[in-house]
Every structure is written in C-alpha cells, then in structure tokens.
Design a protein around this motif. Structure first.
Motif, PDB file in Angstrom:
ATOM      1  N   ILE A  95       6.620 -26.734 -31.951  1.00  0.00           N
ATOM      2  CA  ILE A  95       7.807 -26.015 -32.427  1.00  0.00           C
ATOM      3  C   ILE A  95       7.842 -24.673 -31.698  1.00  0.00           C
ATOM      4  O   ILE A  95       6.831 -23.959 -31.665  1.00  0.00           O
ATOM      5  N   THR A  96       8.985 -24.346 -31.108  1.00  0.00           N
ATOM      6  CA  THR A  96       9.066 -23.089 -30.351  1.00  0.00           C
ATOM      7  C   THR A  96      10.040 -22.133 -31.043  1.00  0.00           C
ATOM      8  O   THR A  96      10.729 -22.507 -32.005  1.00  0.00           O
ATOM      9  N   TRP A  97      10.092 -20.930 -30.518  1.00  0.00           N
ATOM     10  CA  TRP A  97      10.961 -19.910 -31.116  1.00  0.00           C
ATOM     11  C   TRP A  97      12.419 -20.386 -31.155  1.00  0.00           C
ATOM     12  O   TRP A  97      13.171 -20.037 -32.069  1.00  0.00           O
ATOM     13  N   ALA A  98      12.821 -21.212 -30.186  1.00  0.00           N
ATOM     14  CA  ALA A  98      14.205 -21.705 -30.151  1.00  0.00           C
ATOM     15  C   ALA A  98      14.554 -22.431 -31.451  1.00  0.00           C
ATOM     16  O   ALA A  98      15.712 -22.436 -31.877  1.00  0.00           O
ATOM     17  N   ASP A  99      13.548 -23.051 -32.098  1.00  0.00           N
ATOM     18  CA  ASP A  99      13.793 -23.775 -33.353  1.00  0.00           C
ATOM     19  C   ASP A  99      14.001 -22.827 -34.535  1.00  0.00           C
ATOM     20  O   ASP A  99      14.526 -23.232 -35.573  1.00  0.00           O
ATOM     21  N   LEU A 100      13.529 -21.591 -34.414  1.00  0.00           N
ATOM     22  CA  LEU A 100      13.604 -20.645 -35.530  1.00  0.00           C
ATOM     23  C   LEU A 100      14.600 -19.514 -35.298  1.00  0.00           C
ATOM     24  O   LEU A 100      14.928 -18.782 -36.229  1.00  0.00           O
ATOM     25  N   ALA A 101      15.071 -19.383 -34.066  1.00  0.00           N
ATOM     26  CA  ALA A 101      15.862 -18.204 -33.686  1.00  0.00           C
ATOM     27  C   ALA A 101      17.101 -18.027 -34.558  1.00  0.00           C
ATOM     28  O   ALA A 101      17.535 -16.891 -34.814  1.00  0.00           O
ATOM     29  N   VAL A 102      17.655 -19.123 -35.061  1.00  0.00           N
ATOM     30  CA  VAL A 102      18.860 -19.056 -35.890  1.00  0.00           C
ATOM     31  C   VAL A 102      18.617 -18.244 -37.171  1.00  0.00           C
ATOM     32  O   VAL A 102      19.548 -17.718 -37.778  1.00  0.00           O
ATOM     33  N   TYR A 103      17.341 -18.110 -37.561  1.00  0.00           N
ATOM     34  CA  TYR A 103      16.997 -17.370 -38.783  1.00  0.00           C
ATOM     35  C   TYR A 103      16.705 -15.888 -38.498  1.00  0.00           C
ATOM     36  O   TYR A 103      16.408 -15.131 -39.421  1.00  0.00           O
ATOM     37  N   ALA A 104      16.756 -15.513 -37.222  1.00  0.00           N
ATOM     38  CA  ALA A 104      16.218 -14.213 -36.813  1.00  0.00           C
ATOM     39  C   ALA A 104      16.776 -13.039 -37.618  1.00  0.00           C
ATOM     40  O   ALA A 104      16.042 -12.112 -37.961  1.00  0.00           O
ATOM     41  N   ASP A 105      18.058 -13.086 -37.977  1.00  0.00           N
ATOM     42  CA  ASP A 105      18.629 -11.916 -38.674  1.00  0.00           C
ATOM     43  C   ASP A 105      18.145 -11.831 -40.121  1.00  0.00           C
ATOM     44  O   ASP A 105      18.402 -10.830 -40.801  1.00  0.00           O
ATOM     45  N   ARG A 106      17.445 -12.858 -40.599  1.00  0.00           N
ATOM     46  CA  ARG A 106      16.900 -12.801 -41.970  1.00  0.00           C
ATOM     47  C   ARG A 106      15.428 -12.380 -41.995  1.00  0.00           C
ATOM     48  O   ARG A 106      14.859 -12.175 -43.063  1.00  0.00           O
ATOM     49  N   PHE A 107      14.817 -12.317 -40.810  1.00  0.00           N
ATOM     50  CA  PHE A 107      13.408 -11.908 -40.750  1.00  0.00           C
ATOM     51  C   PHE A 107      13.330 -10.383 -40.750  1.00  0.00           C
ATOM     52  O   PHE A 107      13.751  -9.743 -39.788  1.00  0.00           O
ATOM     53  N   ARG A 108      12.794  -9.835 -41.833  1.00  0.00           N
ATOM     54  CA  ARG A 108      12.730  -8.370 -41.953  1.00  0.00           C
ATOM     55  C   ARG A 108      11.395  -7.960 -42.549  1.00  0.00           C
ATOM     56  O   ARG A 108      10.751  -8.743 -43.251  1.00  0.00           O
ATOM     57  N   VAL A 109      11.028  -6.720 -42.315  1.00  0.00           N
ATOM     58  CA  VAL A 109       9.807  -6.159 -42.903  1.00  0.00           C
ATOM     59  C   VAL A 109       9.833  -6.382 -44.412  1.00  0.00           C
ATOM     60  O   VAL A 109      10.862  -6.186 -45.062  1.00  0.00           O
ATOM     61  N   GLY A 110       8.705  -6.811 -44.953  1.00  0.00           N
ATOM     62  CA  GLY A 110       8.593  -6.986 -46.403  1.00  0.00           C
ATOM     63  C   GLY A 110       8.913  -8.386 -46.885  1.00  0.00           C
ATOM     64  O   GLY A 110       8.754  -8.688 -48.057  1.00  0.00           O
ATOM     65  N   LYS A 111       9.380  -9.261 -45.985  1.00  0.00           N
ATOM     66  CA  LYS A 111       9.666 -10.652 -46.365  1.00  0.00           C
ATOM     67  C   LYS A 111       8.469 -11.530 -46.029  1.00  0.00           C
ATOM     68  O   LYS A 111       7.762 -11.291 -45.051  1.00  0.00           O
TER      69      LYS A 111
END
Ligand SMILES: [Zn+2]
Length: 225
Positions: A95-111
C-alpha cells in the motif's frame, strides 16, 4: 456497535491467539481454583506484542520512550478512519501513499489514524501472515502531516516474513513512526464498524509496564455524540 456507542477493537486473548512468527505464545491456566482454594486465579505468560497491542519507540530505538513513558493523552484522541477494505487488497500487496492521499486533509496533529485493510477477517489463519503492508512513504507522509499514532488491523505495518517469503523491504514504517517518537497499534479488529467520517474517539491504553517496548491494549472507539 452497542447501544452505549462503544465499539470493541481488540481481539480476545486466549491460547489460540496468533503471534508474530517466533514470538512467545499466550498461555493462561488456573492457579487457584474455587474448589481447592475458595477463589479463582490464573497464571499467564505472553510476549509484550501479544494480541492487540501497541509498540513504543523503545521497540526499535534504545533511546526511545518506553510504554510507561507515553502520555495517556497521546493514546486517547479523535480518530481518522482510513477505509481500504473495499480496495480488494491482495496478499502481500504494498500500500503506498497514493492509496491514502485522498484523506490527507483530514490528517492533523492530535488525531489517531486507524487504517482498515479488511485483513482482520483472516485472524487465526495462515493468510493472516500474508497481510498487505505499507510502503515507507505512507509513514513519512503521515508523520509530515502531524500524525504520530497509527493503528492497523494486521500483524505488522511492514511486511511479515513467513516461511521464507517476504520481508525484503525491512521495517521502514516502524522506523519512521517509532523513530519520530510515535506509536503503532497492531492487530486491531472490527474497524469496519467505524463508519468513515463519523466522530469517533479511540482509546489505545496499555498496561503501565515499566521499561517495556510494547503492551497489550484493550482498544475501543467511543462515538463522540
Ligand atoms: Zn508490535
């Protein structure tokens, strides 16, 4: 989910619990018995990475934090659920970053990021060892976006060598997350019960094991509202 809004995310600990190849098996048997002693007690042995558990930085880094040094506040936090269970992942698929990139705007400090590969359905079978795994760039990108606690529903975020197959990529994911002082939760289950986008708080609290590299946890998610 129960009517309390709590979702169990841990496998049961019993003698059938699947461990990392070569790791100490779980055992548990009666010591005191109500017939003989008037009370029941048990003697148990297990490895520090038995069942659903977390890895502390000390697992890979001699100067890293141990289990008892991790602030509890790091391990109870709002979750971001990454659902890859519909991607039809194959055995030992990277699994590469391309599979997760769609979630990128939800990844934040504290999550806390929980990644549902769907592989927990193979728990207790040979297929569980051949889980999909994550390229190093997944860990690097998560870390860059401020994520330091990641939970997965497989034995290992890196490829698990088993019977001479796999493991050529080494421990890139472990090295990035634990090397940055982060935490990895492994062998989570039931992540499909957490609907994407819902407001969940997740708890990954370990035993207060002094100096330990890992600890079993009772992982659960709690609906915020
Ligand atoms: Zn571990």
């Amino acid at each position: 989910m129960t009517s309390t809004g709590i979702v169990e995310l841990s496998h049961k600990l019993n003698p059938a619990v699947q461990t990392y190849p070569g790791d100490t098996p779980f055992s548990c048997y009666p010591l005191g018995t109500s017939e003989k002693d008037g009370y029941n007690t048990r003697f148990m042995t297990m490895g520090s990475h038995c069942g659903t558990h977390i890895d502390a930085p000390f697992h890979f880094f001699a100067d890293g934090k141990t289990i008892d040094q991790i602030p509890l506040s790091d391990l109870i936090a709002p979750a971001v659920i990454v659902d890859l269970s519909h991607n039809n992942l194959k055995a030992r698929q990277k699994i590469t970053w391309a599979d997760l990139a769609v979630y990128a705007d939800r990844f934040r400090v504290g999550k806390i990021v929980l990644i549902n590969t769907g592989w927990s359905k193979y728990w207790g079978t040979e297929a569980y060892y051949s889980h999909p795994f994550f390229a190093r760039d997944v860990a690097e990108n998560l870390f860059t976006l401020g994520i330091t606690v990641v939970g997965i529903d497989t034995l290992n975020p890196d490829e698990t060598p088993y019977e001479g197959v796999g493991g050529e990529d080494g421990f890139g994911f472990h090295n990035v997350i634990l090397g940055g002082g982060g935490i990895i939760a492994e062998n989570l289950t039931n992540l499909s019960a957490l609907v994407e986008g819902d407001d969940w708080v997740v708890s990954l609290i370990p035993l207060n094991l002094e100096g330990s590299d890992g600890s079993p946890i009772r992982a659960f998610a709690l609906r915020k509202s």
